[in-house]
Enzyme design. Structure first.
Site, PDB file in Angstrom:
ATOM      1  N   GLU A  47       0.833  -1.210   0.000  1.00 47.39           N
ATOM      2  CA  GLU A  47       0.000   0.000   0.000  1.00 47.39           C
ATOM      3  C   GLU A  47       0.868   1.260   0.000  1.00 47.39           C
ATOM      4  O   GLU A  47       1.777   1.406   0.809  1.00 47.39           O
ATOM      5  CB  GLU A  47      -0.910  -0.009   1.228  1.00 47.39           C
ATOM      6  CG  GLU A  47      -1.929   1.116   1.242  1.00 47.39           C
ATOM      7  CD  GLU A  47      -2.876   1.012   2.430  1.00 47.39           C
ATOM      8  OE1 GLU A  47      -4.070   1.354   2.278  1.00 47.39           O
ATOM      9  OE2 GLU A  47      -2.430   0.614   3.518  1.00 47.39           O
ATOM     10  N   LYS A 133      -8.255   4.295  -2.911  1.00 50.35           N
ATOM     11  CA  LYS A 133      -8.884   3.730  -1.722  1.00 50.35           C
ATOM     12  C   LYS A 133     -10.147   4.518  -1.367  1.00 50.35           C
ATOM     13  O   LYS A 133     -10.119   5.744  -1.237  1.00 50.35           O
ATOM     14  CB  LYS A 133      -7.890   3.763  -0.555  1.00 50.35           C
ATOM     15  CG  LYS A 133      -8.355   3.014   0.686  1.00 50.35           C
ATOM     16  CD  LYS A 133      -7.227   2.985   1.707  1.00 50.35           C
ATOM     17  CE  LYS A 133      -7.561   2.146   2.931  1.00 50.35           C
ATOM     18  NZ  LYS A 133      -6.423   2.061   3.867  1.00 50.35           N
ATOM     19  N   CYS A 167      -5.859  -2.524   1.806  1.00 51.22           N
ATOM     20  CA  CYS A 167      -6.010  -2.624   3.252  1.00 51.22           C
ATOM     21  C   CYS A 167      -7.450  -2.920   3.677  1.00 51.22           C
ATOM     22  O   CYS A 167      -8.028  -3.906   3.261  1.00 51.22           O
ATOM     23  CB  CYS A 167      -5.479  -1.329   3.868  1.00 51.22           C
ATOM     24  SG  CYS A 167      -5.143  -1.358   5.643  1.00 51.22           S
TER      25      CYS A 167
END
Length: 357
Positions: A47, A133, A167
């Site tokens: 990430e 994200k 995540c």
């Protein structure tokens, strides 16, 4: 008998050069070449690997050093496209492998917001797409903006269908289902890179990167590359050492379509690999295809707004729609509005229905 495509999956577990976009890009290109030397088909980084996860986010916001780090973080963010992404694309093309890499993406309009982005690059050296994200987790919201569903896509590749999330998007359920329903077969789960023991109850916040990645693999019937970042205080510029930054040991894995670990956890800087086969994907989906035979669209459906988030809408589609809404029939669809020219605006004021096709 069918012949099934086989491939080699790789999680590249390495530390970036924190707060240094150029040096991190150079290292990423070297790692892509190293992965190619291991006959990798698709390689994934953690990430926001380039130029690093915001390790300072959970430290003291009252410290001027925190704000210095935040400014430095934005200054080293990556635009898409840019010379940085051109270098990554060239490296993927030279290596002949697909690459999925976490970036700190700079908003090229405001240049004051960054996103936690996964960039998908083909072995031909082309950008397949990007995914921002959707919801940064907890203290990450002090650093990253919220993404959109524009990149919530599955990419058709010669070896299989490729997707990715960041995540705790794996904990949101619906982003994962959107990809499962598109038939993902190889999925990248990008994480900061830490799999600690569970804290004492009732504390609910810890990564759970293996648990959530295994759940995704089982539900999707897909391989999952769990790509964890790697960092310690030694990797951080000395000027930021007073921020009390924790270590991230990586803990990368590769998981099969049954949800079983087939490689990992990775330790230190390494390229973790495992072999995969579409045969295993199809066997898993034959048992449970949550976007197909194991769904009930007559009972449950998911609506995805696959458009970029626009803060400013120019021209008559903003001014006149806002001023004239009361005069537009309620059954009309705003998505069917025709764009207006300057010469049409006066007529619109007189007759708002001319906005409609």
């Amino acid at each position: 008998m069918a012949e099934y495509r086989k491939f080699t999956l790789a999680a590249i577990q390495a530390s970036p050069i924190f707060f240094d976009r150029e040096a991190s890009t150079e290292k990423a290109c070297q790692l892509i070449e190293e992965a190619a030397n291991q006959d990798v088909t698709v390689a994934a980084f953690g990430e926001t690997w380039l130029p690093g996860y915001p390790l300072f986010a959970a430290t003291n916001l009252k410290s001027p050093l925190w704000w210095k780090a935040a400014a430095d973080y934005l200054a080293n963010a990556v635009e898409i496209p840019s010379p940085t992404t051109d270098r990554l694309c060239a490296a993927a093309c030279r290596a002949g492998i697909d690459v999925v890499i976490g970036l700190v993406e700079l908003d090229n309009r405001t240049r004051g917001t960054v996103y936690c982005t996964l960039l998908f690059i083909s072995r031909e050296g082309k950008i397949l797409g990007r995914h921002r994200k959707l919801k940064p987790t907890f203290v990450e919201r002090a650093i990253w903006g919220e993404g959109d569903a524009l990149g919530l896509s599955v990419y058709e590749r010669p070896y299989g269908r490729l997707s990715g999330l960041n995540c705790w998007e794996h904990n949101m359920v619906l982003p994962g289902y959107a990809l499962m329903a598109q038939g993902t077969q190889i999925h990248v789960a990008a994480w900061p890179g830490r799999e600690p023991e569970a804290p004492e109850s009732p504390t609910p916040i810890w990564p759970r990167q293996l648990l959530l990645s295994r759940a995704f693999a089982s539900q999707a019937g897909s391989y999952v590359i769990v790509a964890g970042g790697l960092s310690s205080l030694d990797h951080i510029p000395e000027c930021y050492h007073d921020l009390d930054i924790r270590d991230y040991p990586g803990d990368s894995y590769i998981i099969d379509p049954r949800g079983e670990v087939i490689a990992g956890p990775a330790k230190g800087e390494t390229i973790l690999t495992a072999q995969g086969s579409i045969e295993e994907v199809l066997a898993a989906k034959a048992a449970c295809d949550v976007g197909g035979h194991y769904s009930r669209p007559d009972v449950l459906q998911l609506l995805v707004h696959g458009r970029p988030l626009e803060r400013v809408i120019e021209s008559a589609r903003s001014d006149y729609i806002a001023r004239l809404m009361v005069d537009i029939p309620s059954e009309s669809n705003l998505d069917d509005l025709s764009p207006a020219t300057d010469n049409e605006e006066e007529a619109m004021v007189a007759n708002p229905k001319t906005l409609l096709k």
